[in-house]
Design a protein around this motif. Structure first.
Motif, mmCIF file in Angstrom:
data_model
loop_
_atom_site.group_PDB
_atom_site.id
_atom_site.type_symbol
_atom_site.label_atom_id
_atom_site.label_comp_id
_atom_site.label_asym_id
_atom_site.label_seq_id
_atom_site.Cartn_x
_atom_site.Cartn_y
_atom_site.Cartn_z
ATOM 1 N N VAL A 123 0.838 -1.198 0.000
ATOM 2 C CA VAL A 123 0.000 0.000 0.000
ATOM 3 C C VAL A 123 0.874 1.250 0.000
ATOM 4 O O VAL A 123 0.610 2.214 -0.729
ATOM 5 C CB VAL A 123 -0.963 -0.008 1.208
ATOM 6 C CG1 VAL A 123 -1.678 1.337 1.336
ATOM 7 C CG2 VAL A 123 -1.974 -1.133 1.081
ATOM 8 N N THR A 127 0.747 4.013 -3.057
ATOM 9 C CA THR A 127 0.277 5.369 -2.752
ATOM 10 C C THR A 127 1.398 6.394 -2.804
ATOM 11 O O THR A 127 1.133 7.598 -2.765
ATOM 12 C CB THR A 127 -0.399 5.419 -1.370
ATOM 13 O OG1 THR A 127 0.515 4.924 -0.379
ATOM 14 C CG2 THR A 127 -1.666 4.576 -1.357
ATOM 15 N N ALA A 136 -9.005 -0.342 -2.898
ATOM 16 C CA ALA A 136 -8.668 -1.553 -2.147
ATOM 17 C C ALA A 136 -9.941 -2.302 -1.772
ATOM 18 O O ALA A 136 -10.898 -1.708 -1.270
ATOM 19 C CB ALA A 136 -7.881 -1.196 -0.891
ATOM 20 N N LEU A 153 -4.461 1.281 4.383
ATOM 21 C CA LEU A 153 -4.974 2.366 3.550
ATOM 22 C C LEU A 153 -5.275 3.591 4.405
ATOM 23 O O LEU A 153 -5.100 4.729 3.958
ATOM 24 C CB LEU A 153 -6.229 1.913 2.804
ATOM 25 C CG LEU A 153 -6.601 2.811 1.625
ATOM 26 C CD1 LEU A 153 -5.565 2.722 0.517
ATOM 27 C CD2 LEU A 153 -7.980 2.464 1.086
#
Length: 381
Positions: A123, A127, A136, A153
Protein backbone atom coordinates in the motif's frame (compact mmCIF):
# COMPACT_ATOMS: atom_id res chain seq x y z
CA UNK A 1 -28.08 3.32 -21.43
CA UNK A 2 -26.50 -0.11 -20.99
CA UNK A 3 -24.06 -0.80 -18.17
CA UNK A 4 -21.01 -0.83 -20.41
CA UNK A 5 -22.07 2.51 -21.96
CA UNK A 6 -22.16 4.40 -18.66
CA UNK A 7 -19.77 7.38 -18.56
CA UNK A 8 -16.26 6.85 -17.23
CA UNK A 9 -14.86 8.78 -14.25
CA UNK A 10 -13.17 11.66 -16.05
CA UNK A 11 -11.24 12.74 -12.94
CA UNK A 12 -9.58 9.36 -12.41
CA UNK A 13 -5.80 9.38 -12.91
CA UNK A 14 -4.17 7.45 -15.73
CA UNK A 15 -2.84 4.74 -13.41
CA UNK A 16 -5.70 3.12 -11.48
CA UNK A 17 -4.96 0.15 -9.25
CA UNK A 18 -7.48 -2.38 -7.98
CA UNK A 19 -5.79 -3.97 -4.96
CA UNK A 20 -7.54 -6.94 -3.37
CA UNK A 21 -6.86 -9.50 -0.67
CA UNK A 22 -8.01 -12.95 -1.71
CA UNK A 23 -8.04 -16.35 -0.10
CA UNK A 24 -9.76 -19.40 -1.50
CA UNK A 25 -12.36 -17.30 -3.39
CA UNK A 26 -10.66 -15.48 -6.28
CA UNK A 27 -14.15 -14.60 -7.56
CA UNK A 28 -14.06 -11.41 -5.51
CA UNK A 29 -11.69 -9.99 -8.15
CA UNK A 30 -14.15 -10.33 -11.01
CA UNK A 31 -17.11 -9.46 -8.78
CA UNK A 32 -15.43 -6.24 -7.64
CA UNK A 33 -14.30 -5.41 -11.15
CA UNK A 34 -17.86 -5.89 -12.40
CA UNK A 35 -19.23 -3.60 -9.68
CA UNK A 36 -16.69 -0.86 -10.44
CA UNK A 37 -16.35 -1.03 -14.21
CA UNK A 38 -19.85 -2.10 -15.25
CA UNK A 39 -22.27 -0.93 -12.56
CA UNK A 40 -20.33 2.04 -11.18
CA UNK A 41 -21.75 5.53 -11.61
CA UNK A 42 -19.47 6.84 -12.97
CA UNK A 43 -17.67 3.70 -14.08
CA UNK A 44 -14.19 3.19 -12.63
CA UNK A 45 -12.06 0.89 -14.78
CA UNK A 46 -8.67 -0.02 -13.30
CA UNK A 47 -5.60 -0.04 -15.49
CA UNK A 48 -4.06 -2.83 -13.42
CA UNK A 49 -5.07 -5.40 -10.81
CA UNK A 50 -2.94 -6.65 -7.92
CA UNK A 51 -3.79 -9.45 -5.52
CA UNK A 52 -2.36 -10.23 -2.09
CA UNK A 53 -2.89 -13.82 -1.07
CA UNK A 54 -1.44 -17.03 0.34
CA UNK A 55 0.27 -19.78 -1.66
CA UNK A 56 -2.97 -21.75 -2.11
CA UNK A 57 -4.91 -18.59 -2.87
CA UNK A 58 -2.39 -17.72 -5.58
CA UNK A 59 -2.84 -21.14 -7.20
CA UNK A 60 -6.60 -20.71 -7.22
CA UNK A 61 -6.33 -17.22 -8.71
CA UNK A 62 -3.97 -18.38 -11.44
CA UNK A 63 -6.08 -21.39 -12.38
CA UNK A 64 -9.49 -19.71 -12.32
CA UNK A 65 -8.72 -16.17 -13.47
CA UNK A 66 -5.70 -16.47 -15.75
CA UNK A 67 -5.48 -20.03 -17.09
CA UNK A 68 -6.37 -20.72 -20.72
CA UNK A 69 -8.97 -23.28 -19.63
CA UNK A 70 -11.06 -21.02 -17.38
CA UNK A 71 -9.78 -17.45 -17.98
CA UNK A 72 -12.61 -15.78 -16.07
CA UNK A 73 -10.76 -12.48 -15.95
CA UNK A 74 -10.39 -12.34 -19.75
CA UNK A 75 -14.00 -13.52 -20.17
CA UNK A 76 -15.31 -10.61 -18.12
CA UNK A 77 -13.34 -8.11 -20.18
CA UNK A 78 -14.57 -9.67 -23.42
CA UNK A 79 -18.21 -10.00 -22.28
CA UNK A 80 -18.43 -6.32 -21.39
CA UNK A 81 -15.97 -4.94 -23.95
CA UNK A 82 -13.74 -3.37 -21.31
CA UNK A 83 -10.42 -1.77 -22.27
CA UNK A 84 -7.25 -3.80 -21.59
CA UNK A 85 -6.44 -4.21 -17.89
CA UNK A 86 -2.98 -5.39 -16.85
CA UNK A 87 -3.20 -8.52 -14.73
CA UNK A 88 -0.56 -11.25 -14.91
CA UNK A 89 0.93 -13.80 -12.52
CA UNK A 90 3.55 -11.22 -11.50
CA UNK A 91 0.73 -9.13 -10.03
CA UNK A 92 -0.30 -11.91 -7.67
CA UNK A 93 1.71 -11.11 -4.53
CA UNK A 94 2.16 -14.18 -2.34
CA UNK A 95 2.66 -13.57 1.36
CA UNK A 96 5.90 -14.95 2.77
CA UNK A 97 6.85 -16.34 6.17
CA UNK A 98 9.80 -15.14 8.26
CA UNK A 99 12.17 -17.31 6.20
CA UNK A 100 10.95 -15.92 2.87
CA UNK A 101 9.00 -19.05 1.89
CA UNK A 102 5.45 -18.75 0.46
CA UNK A 103 2.93 -18.62 3.28
CA UNK A 104 0.36 -21.41 3.11
CA UNK A 105 -2.03 -19.80 5.59
CA UNK A 106 -2.11 -17.20 8.35
CA UNK A 107 -2.27 -19.18 11.58
CA UNK A 108 0.34 -17.85 14.02
CA UNK A 109 1.17 -14.43 15.47
CA UNK A 110 4.37 -14.43 13.38
CA UNK A 111 2.29 -15.09 10.25
CA UNK A 112 0.04 -12.16 11.18
CA UNK A 113 3.02 -9.85 11.62
CA UNK A 114 4.48 -10.90 8.26
CA UNK A 115 1.17 -10.39 6.47
CA UNK A 116 0.69 -6.98 8.08
CA UNK A 117 4.16 -5.79 7.06
CA UNK A 118 3.83 -7.00 3.47
CA UNK A 119 0.36 -5.52 3.02
CA UNK A 120 1.54 -2.22 4.49
CA UNK A 121 4.57 -2.03 2.23
CA UNK A 122 2.52 -2.71 -0.90
CA UNK A 123 0.00 0.00 0.00
CA UNK A 124 2.82 2.42 0.85
CA UNK A 125 4.51 1.74 -2.49
CA UNK A 126 1.37 2.21 -4.57
CA UNK A 127 0.28 5.37 -2.75
CA UNK A 128 3.77 6.89 -2.99
CA UNK A 129 3.15 7.55 -6.68
CA UNK A 130 1.09 10.77 -6.98
CA UNK A 131 -0.17 9.66 -10.41
CA UNK A 132 -2.04 6.63 -9.03
CA UNK A 133 -5.44 6.03 -7.53
CA UNK A 134 -5.92 2.92 -5.40
CA UNK A 135 -9.19 1.07 -4.86
CA UNK A 136 -8.67 -1.55 -2.15
CA UNK A 137 -11.06 -4.45 -1.68
CA UNK A 138 -11.22 -6.31 1.64
CA UNK A 139 -13.84 -8.81 0.49
CA UNK A 140 -11.56 -11.86 0.33
CA UNK A 141 -8.98 -13.68 2.43
CA UNK A 142 -8.74 -14.06 6.16
CA UNK A 143 -10.46 -11.41 8.27
CA UNK A 144 -7.05 -10.30 9.50
CA UNK A 145 -5.92 -9.70 5.90
CA UNK A 146 -8.88 -7.43 5.27
CA UNK A 147 -8.28 -5.64 8.54
CA UNK A 148 -4.62 -5.01 7.77
CA UNK A 149 -5.37 -3.81 4.23
CA UNK A 150 -7.99 -1.37 5.50
CA UNK A 151 -5.69 -0.13 8.27
CA UNK A 152 -2.78 0.26 5.83
CA UNK A 153 -4.97 2.37 3.55
CA UNK A 154 -5.94 4.51 6.53
CA UNK A 155 -2.25 5.04 7.32
CA UNK A 156 -1.06 5.76 3.77
CA UNK A 157 -4.17 6.38 1.68
CA UNK A 158 -4.97 9.71 0.08
CA UNK A 159 -8.34 11.48 -0.36
CA UNK A 160 -8.86 9.99 -3.83
CA UNK A 161 -8.23 6.39 -2.78
CA UNK A 162 -11.13 4.06 -1.98
CA UNK A 163 -11.91 1.06 0.22
CA UNK A 164 -14.77 -1.37 -0.38
CA UNK A 165 -16.37 -4.75 0.21
CA UNK A 166 -18.37 -6.57 -2.47
CA UNK A 167 -21.63 -8.40 -1.77
CA UNK A 168 -23.34 -10.99 -3.99
CA UNK A 169 -27.02 -11.94 -3.97
CA UNK A 170 -28.23 -15.40 -3.00
CA UNK A 171 -27.81 -18.15 -4.08
CA UNK A 172 -24.61 -17.11 -5.87
CA UNK A 173 -22.55 -16.09 -2.85
CA UNK A 174 -19.79 -18.60 -2.07
CA UNK A 175 -20.67 -20.64 -5.16
CA UNK A 176 -17.45 -21.75 -6.83
CA UNK A 177 -18.75 -21.55 -10.40
CA UNK A 178 -19.99 -17.95 -10.11
CA UNK A 179 -17.59 -15.14 -11.08
CA UNK A 180 -19.82 -12.25 -12.23
CA UNK A 181 -23.30 -11.61 -13.66
CA UNK A 182 -23.09 -12.56 -17.31
CA UNK A 183 -24.80 -10.56 -20.09
CA UNK A 184 -26.26 -13.84 -21.32
CA UNK A 185 -27.91 -16.87 -19.73
CA UNK A 186 -25.51 -19.29 -18.00
CA UNK A 187 -26.88 -22.00 -15.74
CA UNK A 188 -24.70 -23.16 -12.84
CA UNK A 189 -25.12 -25.40 -9.81
CA UNK A 190 -25.04 -23.40 -6.58
CA UNK A 191 -23.47 -24.45 -3.30
CA UNK A 192 -26.80 -25.87 -2.08
CA UNK A 193 -27.04 -28.02 -5.27
CA UNK A 194 -29.70 -25.92 -6.96
CA UNK A 195 -29.59 -24.48 -10.47
CA UNK A 196 -29.41 -20.74 -11.06
CA UNK A 197 -28.83 -18.37 -13.97
CA UNK A 198 -25.80 -16.08 -13.55
CA UNK A 199 -27.55 -13.45 -15.68
CA UNK A 200 -29.94 -12.93 -12.74
CA UNK A 201 -27.22 -12.39 -10.12
CA UNK A 202 -26.82 -9.04 -8.41
CA UNK A 203 -23.53 -7.61 -7.19
CA UNK A 204 -23.42 -4.72 -4.72
CA UNK A 205 -20.38 -2.67 -3.78
CA UNK A 206 -20.31 -1.37 -0.22
CA UNK A 207 -17.84 1.51 -0.04
CA UNK A 208 -16.16 1.87 3.34
CA UNK A 209 -15.15 5.36 4.52
CA UNK A 210 -11.72 5.60 6.14
CA UNK A 211 -9.83 8.29 8.00
CA UNK A 212 -6.60 9.19 6.23
CA UNK A 213 -3.66 9.65 8.60
CA UNK A 214 -1.12 10.09 5.82
CA UNK A 215 -0.65 13.81 6.39
CA UNK A 216 0.76 13.11 9.84
CA UNK A 217 3.18 10.36 8.82
CA UNK A 218 6.95 11.06 8.90
CA UNK A 219 8.56 11.55 5.50
CA UNK A 220 10.92 8.64 6.16
CA UNK A 221 8.03 6.18 6.42
CA UNK A 222 6.23 7.59 3.40
CA UNK A 223 9.31 7.35 1.20
CA UNK A 224 10.98 4.16 2.45
CA UNK A 225 10.01 0.65 3.40
CA UNK A 226 8.01 0.58 6.61
CA UNK A 227 6.53 -2.13 8.79
CA UNK A 228 2.96 -2.11 10.02
CA UNK A 229 4.15 -1.58 13.60
CA UNK A 230 6.33 1.39 12.63
CA UNK A 231 3.49 3.02 10.74
CA UNK A 232 1.05 2.54 13.62
CA UNK A 233 3.60 3.91 16.10
CA UNK A 234 4.08 6.99 13.93
CA UNK A 235 0.33 7.58 13.77
CA UNK A 236 0.02 7.19 17.54
CA UNK A 237 2.87 9.63 18.08
CA UNK A 238 1.00 12.20 16.04
CA UNK A 239 -2.34 11.65 17.77
CA UNK A 240 -1.43 10.73 21.34
CA UNK A 241 -0.53 12.92 24.30
CA UNK A 242 2.96 14.40 23.86
CA UNK A 243 5.83 13.18 26.00
CA UNK A 244 9.45 14.21 25.58
CA UNK A 245 12.18 11.92 26.93
CA UNK A 246 15.74 13.21 26.53
CA UNK A 247 18.60 10.73 26.67
CA UNK A 248 22.07 12.22 26.33
CA UNK A 249 23.83 8.86 26.69
CA UNK A 250 22.15 7.54 23.52
CA UNK A 251 22.11 10.98 21.87
CA UNK A 252 18.44 10.81 21.09
CA UNK A 253 15.03 11.92 22.22
CA UNK A 254 11.81 9.93 22.44
CA UNK A 255 8.97 12.06 21.11
CA UNK A 256 5.71 10.39 21.99
CA UNK A 257 7.59 7.10 22.12
CA UNK A 258 9.31 7.54 18.74
CA UNK A 259 13.12 7.66 18.86
CA UNK A 260 14.82 10.55 17.05
CA UNK A 261 18.62 10.60 16.94
CA UNK A 262 20.14 14.07 16.99
CA UNK A 263 23.58 15.56 16.55
CA UNK A 264 25.06 16.89 19.82
CA UNK A 265 24.41 20.52 18.87
CA UNK A 266 20.73 19.85 18.21
CA UNK A 267 20.25 17.57 21.21
CA UNK A 268 21.81 20.16 23.51
CA UNK A 269 19.55 22.84 22.06
CA UNK A 270 16.29 21.01 22.72
CA UNK A 271 17.66 19.80 26.06
CA UNK A 272 18.47 23.38 27.08
CA UNK A 273 14.97 24.69 26.32
CA UNK A 274 13.27 21.57 27.69
CA UNK A 275 15.13 21.91 30.99
CA UNK A 276 14.02 25.54 31.25
CA UNK A 277 10.44 24.48 30.60
CA UNK A 278 10.71 21.72 33.18
CA UNK A 279 11.79 24.10 35.94
CA UNK A 280 9.24 26.78 35.00
CA UNK A 281 11.69 29.32 33.53
CA UNK A 282 10.27 31.81 31.01
CA UNK A 283 10.73 31.30 27.26
CA UNK A 284 14.05 32.38 25.78
CA UNK A 285 14.19 35.57 23.78
CA UNK A 286 16.16 35.13 20.59
CA UNK A 287 19.43 37.05 21.04
CA UNK A 288 19.93 40.15 18.93
CA UNK A 289 22.36 39.90 16.05
CA UNK A 290 24.61 42.67 17.33
CA UNK A 291 24.20 41.85 21.03
CA UNK A 292 25.18 38.22 21.77
CA UNK A 293 23.65 36.87 24.97
CA UNK A 294 26.23 35.40 27.44
CA UNK A 295 23.54 33.78 29.62
CA UNK A 296 22.04 31.85 26.70
CA UNK A 297 25.53 30.76 25.67
CA UNK A 298 26.40 29.55 29.19
CA UNK A 299 23.18 27.56 29.62
CA UNK A 300 23.48 26.01 26.16
CA UNK A 301 27.15 25.07 26.66
CA UNK A 302 26.29 23.35 29.94
CA UNK A 303 23.86 21.09 28.07
CA UNK A 304 26.32 20.60 25.21
CA UNK A 305 29.00 19.39 27.63
CA UNK A 306 26.49 16.97 29.17
CA UNK A 307 25.82 15.55 25.71
CA UNK A 308 29.42 15.09 24.55
CA UNK A 309 30.78 13.97 27.92
CA UNK A 310 34.12 14.61 29.55
CA UNK A 311 36.06 13.22 26.59
CA UNK A 312 34.20 15.25 24.00
CA UNK A 313 35.64 18.18 22.06
CA UNK A 314 33.80 21.39 22.81
CA UNK A 315 36.47 23.82 21.65
CA UNK A 316 34.86 24.77 18.34
CA UNK A 317 31.43 25.42 19.86
CA UNK A 318 32.86 27.20 22.90
CA UNK A 319 34.93 29.45 20.66
CA UNK A 320 31.91 30.41 18.58
CA UNK A 321 29.95 31.27 21.72
CA UNK A 322 32.81 32.95 23.55
CA UNK A 323 31.15 36.36 23.34
CA UNK A 324 27.64 34.97 23.82
CA UNK A 325 24.93 33.43 21.62
CA UNK A 326 23.80 35.53 18.70
CA UNK A 327 20.65 35.37 16.55
CA UNK A 328 22.40 33.57 13.67
CA UNK A 329 23.47 30.66 15.92
CA UNK A 330 20.07 30.41 17.62
CA UNK A 331 18.04 30.41 14.40
CA UNK A 332 20.44 28.11 12.53
CA UNK A 333 20.35 25.39 15.20
CA UNK A 334 16.58 25.75 15.61
CA UNK A 335 16.07 25.35 11.85
CA UNK A 336 18.25 22.25 11.69
CA UNK A 337 16.42 20.73 14.66
CA UNK A 338 13.05 21.35 13.04
CA UNK A 339 14.25 19.67 9.86
CA UNK A 340 15.18 16.51 11.79
CA UNK A 341 11.88 16.50 13.66
CA UNK A 342 9.92 16.98 10.43
CA UNK A 343 11.64 14.02 8.76
CA UNK A 344 11.21 11.74 11.77
CA UNK A 345 7.77 12.70 13.09
CA UNK A 346 5.74 14.37 10.34
CA UNK A 347 2.90 16.42 11.80
CA UNK A 348 3.55 14.74 15.13
CA UNK A 349 6.57 17.03 15.50
CA UNK A 350 4.59 20.12 16.50
CA UNK A 351 4.62 19.70 20.31
CA UNK A 352 8.41 19.19 20.23
CA UNK A 353 9.32 22.13 18.02
CA UNK A 354 10.90 25.30 19.35
CA UNK A 355 8.15 27.75 18.46
CA UNK A 356 7.92 31.38 19.44
CA UNK A 357 5.03 33.38 20.86
CA UNK A 358 4.30 36.76 22.40
CA UNK A 359 5.95 40.16 22.02
CA UNK A 360 8.85 40.18 22.20
CA UNK A 361 8.86 36.64 20.81
CA UNK A 362 9.91 34.01 23.33
CA UNK A 363 10.95 30.48 22.34
CA UNK A 364 10.45 27.17 24.11
CA UNK A 365 9.38 23.57 23.57
CA UNK A 366 5.65 22.98 23.15
CA UNK A 367 5.28 20.19 25.70
CA UNK A 368 4.47 20.98 29.31
CA UNK A 369 7.11 20.63 32.00
CA UNK A 370 5.40 17.57 33.47
CA UNK A 371 5.65 15.85 30.09
CA UNK A 372 9.46 16.13 29.97
CA UNK A 373 11.93 13.65 31.43
CA UNK A 374 15.70 13.48 31.36
CA UNK A 375 16.56 9.80 31.76
CA UNK A 376 19.00 7.13 30.72
CA UNK A 377 16.63 5.31 28.37
CA UNK A 378 18.63 2.09 28.61
CA UNK A 379 17.84 1.94 32.31
CA UNK A 380 14.35 3.37 31.92
CA UNK A 381 13.28 0.52 29.61
Amino acid sequence: MSDNEKPMDQDAPQRRILLAVTGLSPQIVTETLFALAIQGEPRWVPTEVHLITTAEGADRARHSLLSADLAWFARLIADYRLPPIAFTESQIHVLEDVDGAPLGDIRTPADNDQAADQLTELVRRFTADPNTQVHASIAGGRKTMGYYLGYALSLFGRPGDRLSHVLVSEPFESTWDFFYPTPYSRIIETRDHKLADTAEARVMLAEIPFVSLRHGMPAGLLEGKSSFGEAVAAARAGLGAPELVIDYSERRILAGGRPVRLAPALLAFIGWLARRRQRGAPPVLCPLEDHPDPTCAAEYLAEYRAVIGAMGDEERTATRLAKGMDAAFFMEVKSRLHGKLRAALGLGRKPYQIDGSGKPRGYGVGVEGGQIRFVDVRLWF
